[in-house]
Every structure is written in structure tokens, then in C-alpha cells.
Design an enzyme around this catalytic site. Structure first.
Site, PDB file in Angstrom:
ATOM      1  N   GLU A   1      -3.356  -0.290  -8.413  1.00 49.54           N
ATOM      2  CA  GLU A   1      -4.242   0.809  -8.002  1.00 49.54           C
ATOM      3  C   GLU A   1      -3.451   2.111  -8.001  1.00 49.54           C
ATOM      4  O   GLU A   1      -2.299   2.143  -7.587  1.00 49.54           O
ATOM      5  CB  GLU A   1      -4.809   0.555  -6.598  1.00 49.54           C
ATOM      6  CG  GLU A   1      -5.559   1.770  -6.040  1.00 49.54           C
ATOM      7  CD  GLU A   1      -6.377   1.480  -4.794  1.00 49.54           C
ATOM      8  OE1 GLU A   1      -7.149   0.496  -4.797  1.00 49.54           O
ATOM      9  OE2 GLU A   1      -6.245   2.238  -3.819  1.00 49.54           O
TER      10      GLU A   1
ATOM     11  N   ASP B   1       0.823  -1.206   0.000  1.00 51.41           N
ATOM     12  CA  ASP B   1       0.000   0.000   0.000  1.00 51.41           C
ATOM     13  C   ASP B   1       0.866   1.268   0.000  1.00 51.41           C
ATOM     14  O   ASP B   1       1.882   1.331   0.673  1.00 51.41           O
ATOM     15  CB  ASP B   1      -0.889  -0.047   1.258  1.00 51.41           C
ATOM     16  CG  ASP B   1      -2.029   0.949   1.200  1.00 51.41           C
ATOM     17  OD1 ASP B   1      -2.285   1.517   0.118  1.00 51.41           O
ATOM     18  OD2 ASP B   1      -2.665   1.153   2.248  1.00 51.41           O
TER      19      ASP B   1
END
Ligand code: ZN
Length: 515
Positions: free
Chosen positions: A296, A185
Site C-alpha cells: 500500500e 504500517d
């Protein structure tokens, strides 16, 4: 059920699965192996040649590999044998997790590109996944169990390997055989992307915020045009042809058109960020090769909300430069602060979210909502507008639930942690955008032990406890005490997580899985 009765039950189940066909006596094998709690029934897995189970040896969870004949290559551990049955007893270390992932593929993460509803549950302590598993067995949503940002990894002094391994061991222990993901992330560099993908992560969240030139948001048109003219003429020609003569019609009813000044502004703010996204994407392709991974793009950590026009520009540019994203995390209107509910005008949020969701739908990716912990006010809106096609990330709330357990089970440790968090808040705050009112924090000494859990409904308390995890965990003495209490009450922790994350999923209108 305790002692022999419990062991006998486990053994019976193991025998039903055909593991110990020649072994009859519990006492005998327990003595020989020194195995006190024999095995976790849900963990038993049989391949062609071996049987795998999570077993307890002298108080520690271990991987047991049972086989006749050749033992499987690669596992580190020590060997025992009984009536021709070989048993390899292996510690739950990284080397063994790597091999287990290849032998039992359900213990490895996979891409979730075909899944509509995906939900990240960052587990900063590495002990929450069994609780998360109970939730995702119940709901029709695919979990991302391993999800930590570089910032979290640094503050918790963990490694990406350890985060993934914790999820692997938990899936093994619970026999969780539905698809799940692992998300590196907020990665900012090519090395970080290569690192997480090479150790088996299946999702990359590219954080290009350092390259977003926010200063152009507020500049005059004339300044914008002047700076825009300094960009290369080749680039300008390409984007002018692509944007100035066309419009984008959205299902939500809006039409997005670009004036020269708007295009110039978007290119100045996001051009370098998109270039960096391309570098990160290519770094990922280099490692994963033909194998897919979920990419992403996060642009949420900026000071101003992402406009629909900027979002369309980004979507179309990603298409032009050949980046396939699974999801984009825009910065929404209002405040998505960590660990507390949405702050802002709900109606305004709904209108703006509808447009962003329509853009994502048009360009074929999902909208991703970061800092999704406890955003109960907006969940119904998100669920309704997306029809269940979204990615949500939570992390801090799983940590807060752990602290809440401590407040219930060990009030004096909790009071100590609370005061410690107050002291250290100044150091911790620089990593996060949050605005608690420190002067409004209740004095914990004055709170009755039985009322400590109520403190978690106070937003200021939540935020202060939320961001100080790094300060608490870097002190080895404090860390040890936290883990001791949670180790003792892990079933309570898992149950609390089930209820709390379950509340998120209910409000998002995620249906229950067919049983
Ligand atoms: Zn984020």
C-alpha cells in the site's frame, strides 16, 4: 460452570476430537500435569501426528502439543508424559509462535489481495484480537489483526514480532481459520520493510511523506516551470510523452488532462516520493521473492488534500515504474483526525471521494482510508461509492474502548489516567496532527464515577486520551495497572470492541457473513 464440571466438559470435547483416547480421569491428569483449566475447546487442532491446544497451566496460557511417538521439532517447552502420551508444554513466546505458524497455517497472516473488503484493527495493547475475532466471524470483511506503525511500536515499546505473535496466539485460541493480514504500517525505510516481511508480515504500507515536496503546491507557474526544467531531460521526455498528449476518462464522469505546468508541478511534488516508493517496493521483493505481499502507498500524512490530477499522476507513474499496489491512501478533503468523527463538508467529501474511488477503480487497486476510527459521518458514503471495495485502518479507537472499560470498572484509576493524560498531552501532541481544545476539557474530579464513560462522547477528551497512550504505557507502574484491570475484565473489553467496530462495519454497509 466451574471447577471439575468445566474441566470435564473440556475433556469430553477433547475426547470427541480424539485427543485423549486412553485417558479417563480428569483428576488424575490434572494432578500429573498441573493443568488447572484444561484447555480452550476452540483451540484444539489435529494434524497427522499431533494435537495442539491452548491450555492453562498454573494460571498461564500455554501451548500444549500432544503426541505419541516422535515429538515435533523446534518447540521450546518442557515435556510430560502420561500413559505413552507425550505432552509438550510451551510458553507463548516468539520462537514457539514462529513454529506454530508453519505447523498450523491459519495462525499465520496471508495476503488479502483477492479480498474486496479489508479492515485493519490496530491493537496497541496486544490483547484485543479475541474481541476482533468475534466481529470478523460475523461480518463479510477480512481483518488485518496485526497492524502497527513504527510510531506506535516506538511509543508502546513493543516489537513487530510481538504484535504479530499476539495475533497468532489469539487466532489459535479462537480457532479463527479465515484469512487475515499483518500490516507493517507507515514504514519509511527499506530496512523496516525488510524487517517486517522477513518476520512474516504480509502487507507493507509505504509512507513516502518525507519525500513529498509540498512546497511546490503553492509556487507560481513560472517558478514551477523553471524548477521542472532542472529535472533530467530523459525523465522529462518520458513523462511528457506519457501525459501531455493523452487524457484519462473516469467512470465518475471527469476527464483528467495535464498541461505542461500541471505535469511539472506533479513531477516536482511527487517525483522523489515515487522513487522512494520504488526503493521500498524492491526491498520488499528482495525478501518475499516469488511470494506475494500487499503493498500500500500512503500519501495521507500531508498538509493539503491529494488532487485528482496528482492521484492520476501517481497511479500512472506506479504503473510505469512497475510497482503493483493493492491500495493507495490519499489525503482526503476535510479532516480525518484521530479517534473522532469526520470534520468538514460532507457534500464536498462525497464529490471528491467519488473521483478518488474512480481513479483507484480504473487503475485496479483499492482506496485506503487511514485514521478510520470513528468516522461515522462518512462511512455510509464510502460504503455506497466503493460498493464495499475498500481498505480501512483503525487503531486508536481500540485503545479508547480499553480506557472506557477502565472508566467503568476502576473509576479511580481512570481519573488518575485522565489527569496524567492532561499533564502529558504537550509531549504526546508532537507525534500527531490533532487540535483538541484543552481548555474545554472537563475537570474529571468533578465528574461522578457513574458518568465517567460519558466523557468518551467528548471529542476533546477522546483526542487527548487517544494520543497519550505512549506516555501512559512507558511508565511501567501505570502500564501494569492498566493491564491488570483489562486482564480482569477482558470479556467486557472484547464485547465492547465487538459493538464498537461492529458499528463501523454496519455503517459501511458491510454484509453479515453467511453462517
Ligand atoms: Zn496513515
Amino acid at each position: 460452570m466451574t471447577g471439575n464440571a468445566e474441566i470435564e466438559r473440556w475433556l469430553r470435547e477433547a475426547k470427541q476430537k480424539g485427543i485423549f483416547d486412553s485417558i479417563e480421569k480428569v483428576d488424575e491428569i490434572s494432578n500429573i500435569l498441573g493443568i488447572e483449566r484444561f484447555l480452550y475447546p476452540a483451540s484444539v487442532q489435529r494434524t497427522n501426528k499431533e494435537t495442539y491446544a491452548l491450555i492453562k497451566v498454573n494460571g498461564d496460557d500455554m501451548l500444549g502439543v500432544f503426541c505419541r511417538g516422535m515429538k515435533p521439532a523446534g518447540f521450546h517447552g518442557h515435556e510430560k508424559s502420561f500413559n505413552g502420551l507425550k505432552i509438550l508444554i510451551c510458553p507463548l513466546v516468539h520462537e514457539n509462535a514462529v513454529i506454530l505458524r508453519s505447523v498450523l497455517p491459519f495462525t499465520a497472516p496471508c495476503t488479502l489481495s483477492k479480498r474486496d473488503t479489508t479492515f485493519g484493527v490496530g491493537d496497541r495493547l496486544g490483547i484485543a484480537t479475541p474481541g476482533h475475532i468475534q466481529i470478523f466471524k460475523r461480518y463479510k470483511a477480512s481483518p488485518v489483526f496485526a497492524q502497527q506503525s513504527v510510531r506506535e511500536i516506538t511509543l508502546t515499546q513493543r516489537s513487530f514480532e510481538d504484535v504479530l505473535d499476539s495475533a497468532t496466539w489469539a487466532c489459535f485460541r479462537e480457532g479463527f481459520n479465515k484469512p487475515w493480514g499483518a500490516d507493517g504500517d507507515h514504514l519509511k525505510t527499506e530496512d523496516q520493510v525488510k524487517k517486517v516481511l522477513s518476520i512474516g508480515y504480509t502487507m507493507v504500507t509505504a509512507d513516502v511523506s518525507d519525500y513529498i515536496r509540498g512546497e511546490y503546491t503553492s509556487k507560481d507557474n513560472s517558478d514551477v516551470i523553471a524548477s521542472y526544467k532542472n529535472l533530467s531531460s530523459g525523465y522529462r521526455k518520458v513523462i511528457e510523452k506519457r501525459y501531455l498528449s493523452s487524457q484519462v476518462n473516469l467512470d465518475s464522469g471527469q476527464t483528467i488532462t495535464f498541461s505542461e505546468e500541471e505535469l511539472g508541478r506533479a513531477a516536482l511534488i511527487y517525483g522523489e516520493a515515487l522513487e522512494h516508493a520504488r526503493r521500498l517496493y524492491e526491498a520488499g521483493n528482495e525478501v518475499r521473492g516469488e511470494r506475494d505481499f500487499d503493498f500500500e502507498l500512503s500519501i495521507d500524512e500531508t498538509s493539503t488534500p491529494t488532487t485528482p490530477l496528482a492521484h492520476v499522476f501517481i497511479a500512472k507513474e506506479l504503473e510505469r515504474i512497475g510497482i503493483k499496489v493493492i491500495s493507495i491512501a490519499p489525503r482526503f478533503v476535510g479532516e480525518f483526525q484521530k479517534g473522532i468523527d469526520y470534520i468538514g463538508d460532507l457534500k464536498e467529501f462525497e464529490e471528491s471521494f467519488r473521483v478518488h474511488a474512480a481513479i483507484a477503480g480504473k487503475f485496479g487497486y483499492k482506496i485506503s482510508i487511514h485514521s478510520g476510527s470513528d468516522k461515522f459521518l462518512v462511512f455510509p458514503v464510502i460504503g455506497r461509492i466503493t460498493g464495499g471495495r475498500f481498505h480501512i485502518k483503525t487503531a486508536g479507537t481500540n485503545w479508547l474502548e480499553a480506557l472506557k472499560i477502565i472508566s467503568r470498572k476502576d473509576p479511580s484509576l481512570f481519573k488518575f489516567l485522565y489527569k496524567y493524560a492532561q499533564q502529558k498531552f504537550g509531549d504526546a501532541q508532537k507525534y500527531y496532527h490533532i487540535t483538541p481544545d484543552q481548555s474545554a476539557l472537563p475537570s474529571v474530579s468533578a465528574v461522578d464515577d457513574s458518568k465517567l464513560p460519558d466523557l468518551f462522547s467528548n471529542s476533546d477528551v477522546r483526542q487527548v486520551l487517544h494520543v497519550t497512550y505512549g506516555e501512559m504505557l512507558k511508565d511501567t507502574g501505570i502500564k501494569k495497572k492498566i493491564f491488570m484491570v483489562l486482564g480482569k475484565y477482558k470479556e467486557d473489553y472484547w464485547q465492547a470492541l465487538g459493538e464498537h467496530i461492529g458499528k463501523h462495519l454496519d455503517l459501511l454497509n458491510v454484509p453479515l457473513a453467511a453462517s
